[in-house]
Design a protein around this motif. Structure first.
Motif, PDB file in Angstrom:
ATOM      1  N   ILE A   1     130.052  54.820  63.399  1.00 16.12           N
ATOM      2  CA  ILE A   1     129.309  54.019  62.423  1.00 16.12           C
ATOM      3  C   ILE A   1     130.071  52.737  62.085  1.00 16.12           C
ATOM      4  O   ILE A   1     129.467  51.697  61.825  1.00 16.12           O
ATOM      5  N   LYS A   2     131.404  52.787  62.114  1.00 17.71           N
ATOM      6  CA  LYS A   2     132.185  51.572  61.885  1.00 17.71           C
ATOM      7  C   LYS A   2     131.833  50.503  62.906  1.00 17.71           C
ATOM      8  O   LYS A   2     131.624  49.340  62.566  1.00 17.71           O
ATOM      9  N   SER A   3     131.774  50.906  64.162  1.00 16.47           N
ATOM     10  CA  SER A   3     131.493  49.940  65.222  1.00 16.47           C
ATOM     11  C   SER A   3     130.089  49.385  65.108  1.00 16.47           C
ATOM     12  O   SER A   3     129.849  48.215  65.407  1.00 16.47           O
ATOM     13  N   VAL A   4     129.157  50.209  64.642  1.00 16.74           N
ATOM     14  CA  VAL A   4     127.776  49.743  64.459  1.00 16.74           C
ATOM     15  C   VAL A   4     127.707  48.742  63.307  1.00 16.74           C
ATOM     16  O   VAL A   4     127.117  47.664  63.429  1.00 16.74           O
ATOM     17  N   LEU A   5     128.328  49.071  62.179  1.00 16.46           N
ATOM     18  CA  LEU A   5     128.276  48.209  61.012  1.00 16.46           C
ATOM     19  C   LEU A   5     128.937  46.862  61.260  1.00 16.46           C
ATOM     20  O   LEU A   5     128.520  45.845  60.694  1.00 16.46           O
ATOM     21  N   GLU A   6     129.960  46.847  62.082  1.00 18.91           N
ATOM     22  CA  GLU A   6     130.668  45.591  62.373  1.00 18.91           C
ATOM     23  C   GLU A   6     129.798  44.599  63.138  1.00 18.91           C
ATOM     24  O   GLU A   6     130.119  43.407  63.210  1.00 18.91           O
ATOM     25  N   LYS A   7     128.703  45.047  63.720  1.00 27.39           N
ATOM     26  CA  LYS A   7     127.811  44.164  64.480  1.00 27.39           C
ATOM     27  C   LYS A   7     126.918  43.308  63.578  1.00 27.39           C
ATOM     28  O   LYS A   7     126.319  42.340  64.032  1.00 27.39           O
ATOM     29  N   TYR A   8     126.828  43.684  62.308  1.00 28.25           N
ATOM     30  CA  TYR A   8     125.929  42.981  61.396  1.00 28.25           C
ATOM     31  C   TYR A   8     126.676  41.831  60.727  1.00 28.25           C
ATOM     32  O   TYR A   8     127.355  42.023  59.716  1.00 28.25           O
ATOM     33  N   GLU A   9     126.523  40.633  61.273  1.00 26.12           N
ATOM     34  CA  GLU A   9     127.316  39.494  60.799  1.00 26.12           C
ATOM     35  C   GLU A   9     126.924  39.027  59.407  1.00 26.12           C
ATOM     36  O   GLU A   9     127.739  38.446  58.685  1.00 26.12           O
ATOM     37  N   TYR A  10     125.681  39.281  58.986  1.00 21.96           N
ATOM     38  CA  TYR A  10     125.226  38.801  57.684  1.00 21.96           C
ATOM     39  C   TYR A  10     125.375  39.827  56.567  1.00 21.96           C
ATOM     40  O   TYR A  10     125.070  39.536  55.402  1.00 21.96           O
TER      41      TYR A  10
ATOM     42  N   GLU B   1     118.165  47.379  58.348  1.00 21.76           N
ATOM     43  CA  GLU B   1     118.756  48.323  59.300  1.00 21.76           C
ATOM     44  C   GLU B   1     119.991  49.003  58.712  1.00 21.76           C
ATOM     45  O   GLU B   1     120.198  50.206  58.907  1.00 21.76           O
ATOM     46  N   VAL B   2     120.812  48.235  57.989  1.00 24.74           N
ATOM     47  CA  VAL B   2     122.018  48.810  57.384  1.00 24.74           C
ATOM     48  C   VAL B   2     121.643  49.837  56.322  1.00 24.74           C
ATOM     49  O   VAL B   2     122.226  50.924  56.252  1.00 24.74           O
TER      50      VAL B   2
END
Length: 278
Positions: free
Chosen positions: A16-25, A59-60
């Motif tokens: 989940i860390k790697s997924v959340l890091e994709k959200y730049e905004y 999405e987050v």
């Protein structure tokens, strides 16, 4: 930070860390008790809400809800919670485009259907879409510098993300008409007195206070909190008679929960409840 509120990023799995890091905004911080802070991250345009930011936020929220989060805090920065919709993005759209895209509605409706409670921590500007986003949350904690408004008519449009509907329910027709038609800006104190904001605190205490509220929510039984949220939300959409019936149905339903037995037994035994979330 108030006692009992701690950052707890280590409990996040690497996936989940790697997924959340994709959200730049959207910047995400994990606290104890399943509380997460979501920070809007377009500071160069005062967190103006474009399609991509709102899609990422939706999405987050969905991801964290599925991950088992218990309460979210949504905030911006010291200058702005969100200054409004992205005018640069909107200005070139035609009638046919907004209808075909279901502009705003398609993404915002997903946020409306969430179960998880969200506390808005508002500093600075909360105008237009920013005000609508704050109202989409369940509780608003505002700093003294916060300002709320729906100035869309000055741009040749009207609020389109629930502003006309939620504001009148929050502060009444007369005040809502003044804000929407004349462009009146509400100060944090006016917002609190009118019923739009729940609490007003010093600017540097806004996030801390919102986290404090979120942690109190997170300490409760999750199904009971979700049920209470649904019933309160329903009150905005129904007659008093229908609302009372819906409340009664959900009240009875709590007696089917193990947490109802635990809550009442812990009260009788003068101890803290051990919620099982079922």
């Amino acid at each position: 930070m108030k006692k009992g509120i701690t950052v707890d990023s280590n409990k996040l799995t690497n996936d989940i860390k790697s997924v959340l890091e994709k959200y730049e905004y959207i910047n995400v911080t994990h606290y104890n008790l399943g509380v997460y802070k979501l920070s809007l991250n377009r500071p160069e345009v005062f967190n103006a809400l474009n399609d991509e930011l709102m899609l990422q936020l939706s999405e987050v929220v969905s991801l964290l809800q599925d991950y088992g989060a218990r309460c979210l805090v949504l905030t911006g920065n010291k200058k702005a919670f969100a200054a409004g919709g992205d005018i640069d993005e909107m200005s070139g759209k035609s009638y046919a485009q907004v209808v075909e895209e279901q502009y705003v509605t398609s993404v915002w409706s997903k946020l409306e259907r969430r179960d998880i409670p969200i506390v808005a921590a508002v500093n600075g500007l909360a105008l237009g879409g920013g005000c609508e986003l704050a109202m989409l949350c369940d509780i608003i904690v505002a700093g003294y510098s916060a300002t709320f408004g729906l100035p869309e008519v000055s741009l040749g449009i009207i609020p389109g993300a629930g502003g006309t509907q939620r504001l009148i329910r929050a502060i009444g027709k007369a005040k809502a008409m003044d804000v929407i038609l004349s462009g009146k800006i509400l100060t944090a104190i006016e917002a609190e007195r009118s019923g739009l904001a729940s609490r007003v605190v010093e600017d540097d205490k806004v996030v801390e206070e919102a986290l404090y509220v979120a942690h109190h929510i997170a300490k409760r039984s999750k199904p009971v909190v979700n049920m209470a949220k649904r019933v309160v939300d329903y009150a905005n959409e129904s007659s008093l008679q229908n609302g009372m019936q819906y409340e009664q149905q959900n009240f009875y339903a709590t007696f089917a929960l193990s947490d109802q037995k635990e809550g009442m037994q812990s009260f009788l035994e003068k101890r803290q409840p051990n919620w099982q979330d079922k």
